[in-house]
Design a protein around this motif. Structure first.
Motif, PDB file in Angstrom:
ATOM      1  N   ASP A 126       0.835  -1.211   0.000  1.00 31.68           N
ATOM      2  CA  ASP A 126       0.000   0.000   0.000  1.00 31.68           C
ATOM      3  C   ASP A 126       0.865   1.254   0.000  1.00 31.68           C
ATOM      4  OD1 ASP A 126      -2.324  -1.507  -0.038  1.00 31.68           O
ATOM      5  OD2 ASP A 126      -2.770  -1.201   2.093  1.00 31.68           O
ATOM      6  N   GLU A 127       1.937   1.246   0.808  1.00 29.37           N
ATOM      7  CA  GLU A 127       2.840   2.401   0.862  1.00 29.37           C
ATOM      8  C   GLU A 127       3.552   2.603  -0.469  1.00 29.37           C
ATOM      9  OE1 GLU A 127       5.348   1.709   4.249  1.00 29.37           O
ATOM     10  OE2 GLU A 127       3.710   2.049   5.659  1.00 29.37           O
ATOM     11  N   LEU A 128       3.968   1.509  -1.106  1.00 24.90           N
ATOM     12  CA  LEU A 128       4.609   1.620  -2.419  1.00 24.90           C
ATOM     13  C   LEU A 128       3.650   2.201  -3.447  1.00 24.90           C
ATOM     14  CD1 LEU A 128       6.585  -1.752  -2.616  1.00 24.90           C
ATOM     15  CD2 LEU A 128       7.562   0.554  -2.542  1.00 24.90           C
ATOM     16  N   LEU A 129       2.418   1.718  -3.450  1.00 25.94           N
ATOM     17  CA  LEU A 129       1.426   2.213  -4.405  1.00 25.94           C
ATOM     18  C   LEU A 129       1.068   3.674  -4.131  1.00 25.94           C
ATOM     19  CD1 LEU A 129      -0.336   1.647  -6.808  1.00 25.94           C
ATOM     20  CD2 LEU A 129      -2.044   0.670  -5.275  1.00 25.94           C
ATOM     21  N   ALA A 130       0.929   4.038  -2.861  1.00 20.66           N
ATOM     22  CA  ALA A 130       0.644   5.433  -2.524  1.00 20.66           C
ATOM     23  C   ALA A 130       1.785   6.329  -3.003  1.00 20.66           C
ATOM     24  CB  ALA A 130       0.429   5.589  -1.016  1.00 20.66           C
ATOM     25  N   GLY A 131       3.016   5.904  -2.806  1.00 21.78           N
ATOM     26  CA  GLY A 131       4.171   6.671  -3.282  1.00 21.78           C
ATOM     27  C   GLY A 131       4.184   6.788  -4.793  1.00 21.78           C
ATOM     28  N   LEU A 132       3.834   5.703  -5.464  1.00 23.60           N
ATOM     29  CA  LEU A 132       3.788   5.722  -6.924  1.00 23.60           C
ATOM     30  C   LEU A 132       2.732   6.712  -7.415  1.00 23.60           C
ATOM     31  CD1 LEU A 132       4.828   4.417  -9.560  1.00 23.60           C
ATOM     32  CD2 LEU A 132       3.041   2.681  -9.266  1.00 23.60           C
ATOM     33  N   LEU A 133       1.574   6.710  -6.776  1.00 21.12           N
ATOM     34  CA  LEU A 133       0.518   7.659  -7.151  1.00 21.12           C
ATOM     35  C   LEU A 133       0.949   9.100  -6.873  1.00 21.12           C
ATOM     36  CD1 LEU A 133      -2.634   5.721  -5.935  1.00 21.12           C
ATOM     37  CD2 LEU A 133      -2.106   6.360  -8.298  1.00 21.12           C
ATOM     38  N   GLU A 134       1.569   9.336  -5.714  1.00 17.78           N
ATOM     39  CA  GLU A 134       2.047  10.689  -5.393  1.00 17.78           C
ATOM     40  C   GLU A 134       3.045  11.173  -6.433  1.00 17.78           C
ATOM     41  OE1 GLU A 134       1.666  10.715  -0.518  1.00 17.78           O
ATOM     42  OE2 GLU A 134       3.587  10.211  -1.436  1.00 17.78           O
ATOM     43  N   ASP A 135       4.010  10.314  -6.765  1.00 16.17           N
ATOM     44  CA  ASP A 135       5.018  10.678  -7.759  1.00 16.17           C
ATOM     45  C   ASP A 135       4.376  10.923  -9.121  1.00 16.17           C
ATOM     46  OD1 ASP A 135       6.858  10.349  -5.732  1.00 16.17           O
ATOM     47  OD2 ASP A 135       7.664   8.450  -6.516  1.00 16.17           O
ATOM     48  N   GLY A 136       3.437  10.076  -9.484  1.00 13.06           N
ATOM     49  CA  GLY A 136       2.755  10.233 -10.763  1.00 13.06           C
ATOM     50  C   GLY A 136       1.946  11.511 -10.820  1.00 13.06           C
ATOM     51  N   LEU A 137       1.244  11.833  -9.739  1.00  6.11           N
ATOM     52  CA  LEU A 137       0.479  13.087  -9.704  1.00  6.11           C
ATOM     53  C   LEU A 137       1.391  14.297  -9.770  1.00  6.11           C
ATOM     54  CD1 LEU A 137      -2.229  12.103  -7.070  1.00  6.11           C
ATOM     55  CD2 LEU A 137      -2.632  12.690  -9.485  1.00  6.11           C
ATOM     56  N   SER A 138       2.522  14.211  -9.106  1.00  5.08           N
ATOM     57  CA  SER A 138       3.491  15.311  -9.141  1.00  5.08           C
ATOM     58  C   SER A 138       4.011  15.497 -10.555  1.00  5.08           C
ATOM     59  CB  SER A 138       4.635  15.016  -8.177  1.00  5.08           C
ATOM     60  OG  SER A 138       5.572  16.036  -8.194  1.00  5.08           O
ATOM     61  N   GLU A 139       4.351  14.388 -11.197  1.00  5.27           N
ATOM     62  CA  GLU A 139       4.845  14.432 -12.577  1.00  5.27           C
ATOM     63  C   GLU A 139       3.777  14.978 -13.521  1.00  5.27           C
ATOM     64  OE1 GLU A 139       7.355  14.096 -15.820  1.00  5.27           O
ATOM     65  OE2 GLU A 139       7.860  13.879 -13.698  1.00  5.27           O
ATOM     66  N   ALA A 140       2.556  14.517 -13.354  1.00  3.38           N
ATOM     67  CA  ALA A 140       1.457  14.987 -14.209  1.00  3.38           C
ATOM     68  C   ALA A 140       1.214  16.479 -13.989  1.00  3.38           C
ATOM     69  CB  ALA A 140       0.190  14.194 -13.910  1.00  3.38           C
ATOM     70  N   GLY A 141       1.376  16.946 -12.753  1.00  2.00           N
ATOM     71  CA  GLY A 141       1.205  18.370 -12.457  1.00  2.00           C
ATOM     72  C   GLY A 141       2.245  19.233 -13.129  1.00  2.00           C
ATOM     73  N   ARG A 142       3.460  18.736 -13.275  1.00  2.00           N
ATOM     74  CA  ARG A 142       4.538  19.478 -13.955  1.00  2.00           C
ATOM     75  C   ARG A 142       4.273  19.549 -15.458  1.00  2.00           C
ATOM     76  NH1 ARG A 142       7.853  17.087  -9.959  1.00  2.00           N
ATOM     77  NH2 ARG A 142       8.339  15.243 -11.190  1.00  2.00           N
ATOM     78  N   ARG A 143       3.690  18.490 -16.002  1.00  2.00           N
ATOM     79  CA  ARG A 143       3.419  18.452 -17.451  1.00  2.00           C
ATOM     80  C   ARG A 143       2.171  19.227 -17.794  1.00  2.00           C
ATOM     81  NH1 ARG A 143       3.996  12.705 -17.014  1.00  2.00           N
ATOM     82  NH2 ARG A 143       1.776  12.637 -17.415  1.00  2.00           N
ATOM     83  N   GLY A 144       1.267  19.356 -16.844  1.00  2.00           N
ATOM     84  CA  GLY A 144      -0.006  20.008 -17.127  1.00  2.00           C
ATOM     85  C   GLY A 144      -1.010  18.990 -17.609  1.00  2.00           C
ATOM     86  N   PRO A 145      -2.282  19.367 -17.599  1.00  2.00           N
ATOM     87  CA  PRO A 145      -3.329  18.430 -17.992  1.00  2.00           C
ATOM     88  C   PRO A 145      -3.265  18.097 -19.478  1.00  2.00           C
ATOM     89  CG  PRO A 145      -4.270  20.604 -17.548  1.00  2.00           C
ATOM     90  CD  PRO A 145      -2.812  20.663 -17.194  1.00  2.00           C
ATOM     91  N   ALA A 146      -3.626  16.863 -19.782  1.00  2.00           N
ATOM     92  CA  ALA A 146      -3.678  16.446 -21.195  1.00  2.00           C
ATOM     93  C   ALA A 146      -4.895  17.098 -21.828  1.00  2.00           C
ATOM     94  CB  ALA A 146      -3.770  14.929 -21.286  1.00  2.00           C
ATOM     95  N   GLY A 147      -4.772  17.430 -23.065  1.00  2.00           N
ATOM     96  CA  GLY A 147      -5.891  18.122 -23.670  1.00  2.00           C
ATOM     97  C   GLY A 147      -6.163  17.628 -24.978  1.00  2.00           C
TER      98      GLY A 147
END
Length: 147
Positions: A126-147
């Motif tokens: 669960d901790e690994l998956l939560a970290g993966l989601l956090e990292d992914g959300l952070s990365e997605a936030g830097r790229r901006g929303p897909a359009g």
């Protein structure tokens, strides 16, 4: 242990592909926690079902409230498997119903140890998956929303 399954481990004495007893019971929601919660309550002291529910509530600060019906079903199943023993007690007031008192066997203690291993591994995943989601959300936030 994906999907709540345990892999065979030679030290466990299990044949390849065979699950530990704690892993045979899978389910969703809080119901999946009833058995390990019951075992935990019994590790503190034997008791009646309602007393066990109270112990679980107190020891978890109210975060885990097991369904009484599910608790009694789990206790019956644990008794059938030899992890718990029970006896009828007549020491209640004449106006109250007879109550059954539950106690862990050595097999129940071993089952509690298995549950601990499974829950710790689940916590790790669960901790690994939560970290993966956090990292992914952070990365997605830097790229901006897909359009």
């Amino acid at each position: 242990m994906p999907n709540g399954e345990c892999g065979a481990v030679a030290a466990d004495g299990l044949a390849s592909g065979q699950r530990k007893p704690c892993c045979r019971r899978r389910g969703g929601g809080g119901g999946a926690l009833v058995e390990p919660a019951a075992l935990a309550a019994l590790l503190f002291a034997g008791g009646y079902g309602y007393d066990m529910r109270k112990t679980i509530l107190e020891k978890t600060g109210g975060a885990l409230d097991v369904d009484v019906g599910g608790l009694y079903r789990s206790l019956r199943r644990l008794e059938e498997e030899g992890a718990v023993v029970s006896r009828w007690c007549d020491d209640v007031a004449a106006s109250g119903p007879r109550r059954r008192e539950y106690e862990l066997t050595q097999q129940g203690v071993e089952l509690a140890e298995q549950w601990l291993d499974v829950l710790r591994e689940r916590q790790r995943l669960d901790e690994l998956l939560a970290g993966l989601l956090e990292d992914g959300l952070s990365e997605a936030g830097r790229r901006g929303p897909a359009g």
